[in-house]
Scaffold this motif. Structure first.
Motif, PDB file in Angstrom:
ATOM      1  N   TRP A   1       0.841  -1.202   0.000  1.00  0.00           N
ATOM      2  CA  TRP A   1       0.000   0.000   0.000  1.00  0.00           C
ATOM      3  C   TRP A   1       0.878   1.255   0.000  1.00  0.00           C
ATOM      4  N   ILE A   2       1.947   1.237   0.794  1.00  0.00           N
ATOM      5  CA  ILE A   2       2.862   2.374   0.882  1.00  0.00           C
ATOM      6  C   ILE A   2       3.542   2.627  -0.468  1.00  0.00           C
ATOM      7  N   VAL A   3       3.999   1.573  -1.105  1.00  0.00           N
ATOM      8  CA  VAL A   3       4.672   1.707  -2.400  1.00  0.00           C
ATOM      9  C   VAL A   3       3.728   2.304  -3.440  1.00  0.00           C
ATOM     10  N   ALA A   4       2.461   1.865  -3.427  1.00  0.00           N
ATOM     11  CA  ALA A   4       1.481   2.401  -4.380  1.00  0.00           C
ATOM     12  C   ALA A   4       1.329   3.908  -4.210  1.00  0.00           C
ATOM     13  N   GLY A   5       1.166   4.362  -2.975  1.00  0.00           N
ATOM     14  CA  GLY A   5       1.033   5.797  -2.721  1.00  0.00           C
ATOM     15  C   GLY A   5       2.279   6.565  -3.088  1.00  0.00           C
ATOM     16  N   THR A   6       3.435   5.966  -2.847  1.00  0.00           N
ATOM     17  CA  THR A   6       4.701   6.614  -3.180  1.00  0.00           C
ATOM     18  C   THR A   6       4.845   6.794  -4.685  1.00  0.00           C
ATOM     19  N   VAL A   7       4.489   5.763  -5.442  1.00  0.00           N
ATOM     20  CA  VAL A   7       4.573   5.839  -6.909  1.00  0.00           C
ATOM     21  C   VAL A   7       3.672   6.950  -7.438  1.00  0.00           C
ATOM     22  N   ILE A   8       2.424   6.995  -6.945  1.00  0.00           N
ATOM     23  CA  ILE A   8       1.477   8.015  -7.412  1.00  0.00           C
ATOM     24  C   ILE A   8       1.987   9.414  -7.087  1.00  0.00           C
ATOM     25  N   GLY A   9       2.473   9.592  -5.856  1.00  0.00           N
ATOM     26  CA  GLY A   9       2.940  10.902  -5.446  1.00  0.00           C
ATOM     27  C   GLY A   9       4.153  11.377  -6.216  1.00  0.00           C
ATOM     28  N   TRP A  10       5.136  10.503  -6.358  1.00  0.00           N
ATOM     29  CA  TRP A  10       6.385  10.923  -6.986  1.00  0.00           C
ATOM     30  C   TRP A  10       6.301  11.017  -8.506  1.00  0.00           C
ATOM     31  N   LEU A  11       5.352  10.357  -9.108  1.00  0.00           N
ATOM     32  CA  LEU A  11       5.148  10.515 -10.549  1.00  0.00           C
ATOM     33  C   LEU A  11       4.219  11.681 -10.869  1.00  0.00           C
TER      34      LEU A  11
END
Length: 417
Positions: free
Chosen positions: A141-151
């Motif tokens: 879940w954390i990785v998903a949010g990180t990908v969305i935010g940083w892209l």
């Protein structure tokens, strides 16, 4: 458990929650900005989670538990989900979007129980072996949010990519599921009853007045919880927070940290105070959101997100332990299913249908809301639930369980451990 099985189960758990986190957090922003949905429409879409939670026991109880291996049902559901997630990216309006997201959540919610079933079947000591595998789900879940935010998908208004990303992950997990260790139906040949499926066999727990108070408080506290899930991301983006989805993942990091600290808190606080602290955190979170901003009070927004760990662990995890200890061996599974149905099903459903009209009522313009008033409403609801809980939940007797945790119960109550 051999290394190959451990890797497969860890990957399964990572993808299971990566898929959910990939689109769920930012769906409200997508609906508002891309499909022009109202607050009420947004909340209606999020209510699909609750309907999925209500329907899930029927899929598990009538199909997975009696006719087909869990890993095969998991594979079929995720492959179906992949198709639905990809199809939803082609829909240009809310009216077309809504039935598809409902169909998807009816397919997805049963998989939450299935991944646990597949995992437990391979474990000799689930209490020790399961947590290191389950933690990969939170990390997903954390990785998903990180990908969305940083892209920058929120800032660039390209959140349609979140559904495509989730569709690819769902496809991978669907195919992976057919390679997982065999998990044959646990109740093959047995007759199903409505009580078995819905966990109603544990309803006798409600005769304990303290547990009845906890049960009703669990449903009521999920009403303000719906505000958090449904509108935090649109709120943060509207007030100008950068990489909001990434910042929201701090709540999952907090969840991991407080989970590790829970045994220490149990010894010092006991169940009633643990539950009360969890509800108090709900009140504080909404107060922080009400008065926070991206300027001098930016810390309030961060604090409100980080409090998610206290809200979830202190209330829900403590409640699961409390329920497990009161239920005894015979009704453990039924009791957990019953409380899940009540909270994520009934409580969150009520919250979804309440939150949408409230957000619409306090809409100032097409792109601006009076968020201070909006957040103080669920904060007030949480405060009332907390006060009622403190007044009526009695902890007259401390009972020591085998695990060393102190579980509060009434003197005449029965506790099987």
């Amino acid at each position: 458990m051999n290394l190959t099985t451990r890797v497969k189960l860890s990957t399964m758990m990572f993808l299971q929650f990566f898929i959910w986190g990939a689109w769920f957090v930012t769906m409200g922003t997508y609906l508002g900005k891309t499909l022009g949905a109202s607050g009420t429409q947004n909340a209606t879409a999020y209510s699909s989670q609750s309907w999925g939670a209500i329907i899930a026991p029927f899929i598990i109880g009538l199909i997975a538990d009696r006719y087909f291996s869990a890993q095969k049902v998991l594979g079929v559901l995720h492959l179906t989900g992949a198709a639905l997630l990809y199809y939803i990216t082609t829909i240009p309006n809310f009216d077309g979007f809504l039935p598809v997201i409902f169909a998807y959540m009816i397919v997805y919610m049963p998989t939450l129980a299935l991944v646990n079933s597949v995992s437990f079947k391979q474990m000799a000591n689930p209490s020790k072996e399961f947590p290191p595998i389950r933690i990969l789900g939170t990390f997903g879940w954390i990785v998903a949010g990180t990908v969305i935010g940083w892209l920058g998908w929120e800032a660039n208004n390209t959140l349609v990519l979140t559904f495509q990303m989730a569709a690819v992950a769902s496809l991978i997990l669907g195919l992976l599921s057919f390679t997982l260790p065999s998990t044959p139906p646990a109740k093959k040949g047995q007759k199903s009853s409505m009580s078995d499926i819905l966990g109603l066999d544990s309803i006798g727990l409600l005769k304990n007045s303290s547990y009845l108070v906890f049960f009703l408080a669990s449903i009521a506290i999920c009403v303000p919880l719906a505000f958090y899930y449904n509108f935090t991301n649109p709120f943060l983006n509207e007030v100008g927070m950068q990489k909001a989805a990434f910042i929201q993942s701090f709540g999952q990091w907090s969840e991991l940290a407080f989970m590790a600290l829970m045994p220490l808190f149990f010894v010092r606080l006991g169940v009633k105070k643990m539950l009360a602290v969890g509800m108090l955190a709900w009140v504080l979170r909404y107060v922080f959101f009400a008065y926070g901003n991206v300027g001098s009070n930016y810390w309030m927004l961060i604090a409100g997100i980080v409090l998610h760990g206290v809200c979830y662990d202190f209330f829900f995890v403590t409640g699961q332990i409390y329920t497990d200890n009161l239920a005894g061996e015979r009704f453990k599974s039924a009791a957990q299913g019953f409380i899940t149905l009540a909270t994520y099903g009934v409580g969150m459903l009520i919250g979804s249908y309440i939150s949408g009209p409230i957000v619409d009522k306090w809409k100032v313009s097409d792109t601006v809301h009076n968020w201070q008033t909006i957040w103080l409403i669920p904060g007030g609801i949480a405060a009332v639930v907390l006060i009622v809980f403190l007044l009526f939940f009695k902890d007259k007797n401390q009972i020591q369980t085998k695990s060393g945790l102190e579980i509060e119960d009434e003197p005449k109550g029965r506790l099987e451990v």
